[in-house]
Design a protein around this motif. Structure first.
Motif, PDB file in Angstrom:
ATOM      1  N   SER A 257       0.820  -1.215   0.000  1.00 32.09           N
ATOM      2  CA  SER A 257       0.000   0.000   0.000  1.00 32.09           C
ATOM      3  C   SER A 257       0.855   1.267   0.000  1.00 32.09           C
ATOM      4  CB  SER A 257      -0.929   0.011   1.210  1.00 32.09           C
ATOM      5  OG  SER A 257      -1.833  -1.069   1.157  1.00 32.09           O
ATOM      6  N   GLU A 277      -2.115  -6.430  -0.017  1.00 25.32           N
ATOM      7  CA  GLU A 277      -2.625  -5.088   0.215  1.00 25.32           C
ATOM      8  C   GLU A 277      -2.010  -4.126  -0.789  1.00 25.32           C
ATOM      9  OE1 GLU A 277      -2.350  -3.849   4.269  1.00 25.32           O
ATOM     10  OE2 GLU A 277      -3.474  -5.584   5.028  1.00 25.32           O
ATOM     11  N   LEU A 278      -2.883  -3.475  -1.574  1.00 29.53           N
ATOM     12  CA  LEU A 278      -2.469  -2.586  -2.656  1.00 29.53           C
ATOM     13  C   LEU A 278      -3.159  -1.226  -2.557  1.00 29.53           C
ATOM     14  CD1 LEU A 278      -2.743  -5.282  -5.452  1.00 29.53           C
ATOM     15  CD2 LEU A 278      -0.605  -4.268  -4.651  1.00 29.53           C
ATOM     16  N   LEU A 283      -3.729   2.009  -9.413  1.00 31.74           N
ATOM     17  CA  LEU A 283      -4.246   0.916 -10.227  1.00 31.74           C
ATOM     18  C   LEU A 283      -5.489   1.354 -10.991  1.00 31.74           C
ATOM     19  CD1 LEU A 283      -3.987  -2.029  -7.654  1.00 31.74           C
ATOM     20  CD2 LEU A 283      -2.318  -1.392  -9.409  1.00 31.74           C
ATOM     21  N   MET A 286      -8.256  -4.208 -11.830  1.00 31.93           N
ATOM     22  CA  MET A 286      -7.969  -5.227 -10.831  1.00 31.93           C
ATOM     23  C   MET A 286      -6.692  -5.978 -11.197  1.00 31.93           C
ATOM     24  SD  MET A 286     -10.215  -5.172  -8.416  1.00 31.93           S
ATOM     25  CE  MET A 286      -9.801  -6.759  -7.708  1.00 31.93           C
ATOM     26  N   PRO A 287      -5.905  -6.404 -10.207  1.00 31.01           N
ATOM     27  CA  PRO A 287      -4.720  -7.217 -10.498  1.00 31.01           C
ATOM     28  C   PRO A 287      -5.113  -8.503 -11.226  1.00 31.01           C
ATOM     29  CG  PRO A 287      -4.726  -6.482  -8.215  1.00 31.01           C
ATOM     30  CD  PRO A 287      -6.068  -6.151  -8.771  1.00 31.01           C
ATOM     31  N   CYS A 299      -7.692  -3.361  -2.396  1.00 29.16           N
ATOM     32  CA  CYS A 299      -7.405  -2.499  -3.546  1.00 29.16           C
ATOM     33  C   CYS A 299      -8.088  -1.153  -3.383  1.00 29.16           C
ATOM     34  CB  CYS A 299      -7.854  -3.169  -4.840  1.00 29.16           C
ATOM     35  SG  CYS A 299      -6.903  -4.625  -5.304  1.00 29.16           S
ATOM     36  N   ASN A 302      -7.800   3.457  -5.174  1.00 26.39           N
ATOM     37  CA  ASN A 302      -7.125   3.390  -6.458  1.00 26.39           C
ATOM     38  C   ASN A 302      -8.008   4.037  -7.515  1.00 26.39           C
ATOM     39  OD1 ASN A 302      -4.404   1.779  -6.562  1.00 26.39           O
ATOM     40  ND2 ASN A 302      -5.646   0.711  -5.024  1.00 26.39           N
ATOM     41  N   ILE A 304      -9.733   2.114 -10.017  1.00 23.53           N
ATOM     42  CA  ILE A 304     -10.389   0.982 -10.668  1.00 23.53           C
ATOM     43  C   ILE A 304     -11.809   1.367 -11.093  1.00 23.53           C
ATOM     44  CG2 ILE A 304     -11.185  -1.392 -10.333  1.00 23.53           C
ATOM     45  CD1 ILE A 304      -8.866  -1.658  -8.277  1.00 23.53           C
ATOM     46  N   LEU A 323     -12.681  -2.601  -1.977  1.00 25.82           N
ATOM     47  CA  LEU A 323     -12.634  -1.852  -3.233  1.00 25.82           C
ATOM     48  C   LEU A 323     -13.168  -0.436  -3.044  1.00 25.82           C
ATOM     49  CD1 LEU A 323     -13.900  -4.649  -5.661  1.00 25.82           C
ATOM     50  CD2 LEU A 323     -11.587  -3.717  -5.536  1.00 25.82           C
ATOM     51  N   ASN A 326     -12.713   3.985  -5.058  1.00 21.07           N
ATOM     52  CA  ASN A 326     -12.251   3.834  -6.432  1.00 21.07           C
ATOM     53  C   ASN A 326     -13.200   4.600  -7.344  1.00 21.07           C
ATOM     54  OD1 ASN A 326      -9.849   1.847  -6.995  1.00 21.07           O
ATOM     55  ND2 ASN A 326     -10.932   0.986  -5.221  1.00 21.07           N
TER      56      ASN A 326
END
Length: 506
Positions: A257, A277-278, A283, A286-287, A299, A302, A304, A323, A326
């Motif tokens: 993160s 943990e991102l 981003l 999604m990974p 996530c 970010n 997304i 999520l 985002n």
């Protein structure tokens, strides 16, 4: 110094003023100006805090030959006389945190196993500081002023298992000597931008590594395959090639993160990863290809925009998905159907206009605060029999059909404030249904009709009065018994911002 008499098992001994002594040979002292002279010679554990002891001297501990643990904290200690602790052959643990020491005490006892010197003003580490400490297992020198770390200073510490140097001023580190027993290494919150080649090569038993809060732009390539946890938050990563760390086959926790990552691919090469943990990166999607054992994916914060079923293929162990914050506009129906253990889904602060369809029936918590949702329908909620927490704050919902609530038998907490409620008598019936279920509801203010604007539809006596003609006498009696309890204005906070709940779910 005044002393008080203490009788332990029929033996008469003394306990110094401003100290307490117990039968387990522990002594605790507060607000003293020196180490009390009358501490019993049989003392094994000595705790002194919030005192004013500028210097520690050999004479302070000369009579205490049974000491196993000394903790002296927040006492303004600036120096320790040479050999002060050397004669304490039974001493296993020494903690001198939150003082004003500028160097590590010299000639420590050979049997010492734990040395904690956090929150002092130590600038330099010398090999002579640790000479002879072959039994030392834990060394903590966090929050000091060390600018250069030469791990060769620890060359005599063959049994060292835990080393913490967080919160110093480290800018450079030198190639280490062999630390074969080291399992835990934390160098967080320093100024490190790079490591020498093969810096980590000798740590073949290292399991936990924290490099968070530094200036690193890439993950070191020589990390030991023994790692279970790798913490890399708050650095300057712009890209990460997980194939470069695929040898970390035992890694369970990977925290990335607060970097500058725009994409991440190949996490499936870490087969035992359970936490990724991102949060707070860049981003846009999604990974890809996440590992099948993942249990927690963060996530949040970010950029997304889309969530599809392809993103979550094979994630049957996933339990927590974040999520929030985002720009999600599209959430494909059934996108999480393979997540058969998912219990916690956070989607607040996105751009959704409806509750996603066919969410897993295992959900216990669903957070949809701060979207553009206008309607709460049966199709969205009918399968959520396990749902205990539903957060719909700050959306565009004006009505709530009480029949929808019949699909949520375990609902305990419902957050509805911040929506433009149309306060009809049907909404009042929904209120009664919620009360009957025992659901804790944070209601909202009426936007319509005009005469009710600004009132709380969960607690307004005016609305109750206007709708009472539409209630049966039995229903009215029930309302009277429950009137304003527990949903009166003292317990309903229209704008209470407790999105992260402290209570436990069943």
């Amino acid at each position: 110094m005044d002393v008080c008499r203490l009788d332990i098992s029929g033996l008469s001994t003394t306990c110094p003023r401003r100290c307490s002594c117990d039968s387990a040979h522990s002594v605790q002292c507060y607000r003293t100006t020196e180490v009390p002279r009358e501490i019993p010679s049989t003392t094994r554990r000595l705790y002194i805090s919030h005192s004013k002891i500028k210097q520690l001297q050999i004479t302070d501990f000369r009579r205490m030959s049974a000491l196993e643990e000394v903790v002296l904290s927040c006492s303004g200690t600036e120096s320790v006389e040479n050999n002060t602790f050397k004669a304490l052959s039974t001493l296993k643990s020494l903690e001198l945190h939150k003082n004003h020491l500028t160097r590590i005490p010299t000639f420590l006892p050979a049997g010492l196993e734990i040395l904690k010197l956090g929150d002092n003003s130590i600038k330099t580490l010398h090999a002579s500081d640790f000479e002879g400490l072959r039994e030392l297992r834990v060394l903590d020198i966090r929050n000091n002023l060390v600018a250069t770390l030469r791990l060769s200073a620890f060359s005599s510490l063959g049994n060292l298992q835990s080393l913490t140097v967080d919160g110093n001023k480290l800018e450079s580190v030198s190639a280490p000597s062999n630390l074969p027993s080291l399992k835990y290494l934390s160098m967080a919150n320093n100024r490190i931008s790079t490591f020498p080649p093969s810096f980590f090569a000798s740590f073949q038993n290292l399991q936990f590594l924290s490099l968070s809060g530094n200036f690193l732009t890439k993950v070191p390539l020589d990390l030991p395959k023994s790692l279970l946890s790798l913490k890399f938050e708050k650095n300057r990563l712009k890209t990460i090639r997980l194939r470069d760390v695929k040898h970390l086959e035992n890694l369970s926790e990977f925290l990335l993160s607060e970097n500058q990552l725009s994409s991440i691919d190949g996490a499936q090469l870490l087969p035992n990863l359970t936490t990724l943990e991102l949060a707070k990166n860049q981003l846009h999607a999604m990974p890809l290809r996440l590992p099948g054992r993942l249990q927690k994916l963060d996530c949040s914060n970010n950029l997304i925009q889309r969530v599809t079923a392809q993103d979550f293929q094979g994630l049957q162990d996933l339990k927590h998905l974040f999520l929030d914050n985002n720009a999600v506009r599209v959430f494909e129906a059934g996108a999480l159907q393979q997540c058969v253990q998912l219990s916690n889904l956070a989607l607040e602060q996105n751009l959704l206009i409806s509750i996603p369809l066919r969410l897993p029936d295992t959900l216990a918590r669903l957070d949809l605060k701060g979207n553009g949702i206008e309607d709460v329908g049966e199709q969205e909620l009918k399968d959520l029999k396990q749902l205990q927490v539903l957060n719909l704050r700050n959306n565009k919902i004006s009505a709530l059909n009480r029949k929808v609530l019949e699909y949520l038998p375990r609902l305990r907490h419902l957050y509805l404030d911040g929506n433009p409620w149309n306060c009809t008598c049907d909404l009042l019936r929904t209120r009664r249904a919620l009360m009957d279920k025992g659901t804790d509801v944070r209601g909202g203010q009426c936007a319509a009709p005009a005469e009710r604007r600004g009132e709380s539809w969960m607690s307004s006596s005016k609305i109750l009065h206007q709708c009472q003609d539409n209630l049966s006498s039995m229903e009215k009696g029930k309302e009277d018994r429950k009137k304003m309890k527990p949903y009166d204005s003292s317990s309903i906070g229209a704008n209470t911002d407790d999105d992260y709940y402290d209570y436990e779910l069943d």
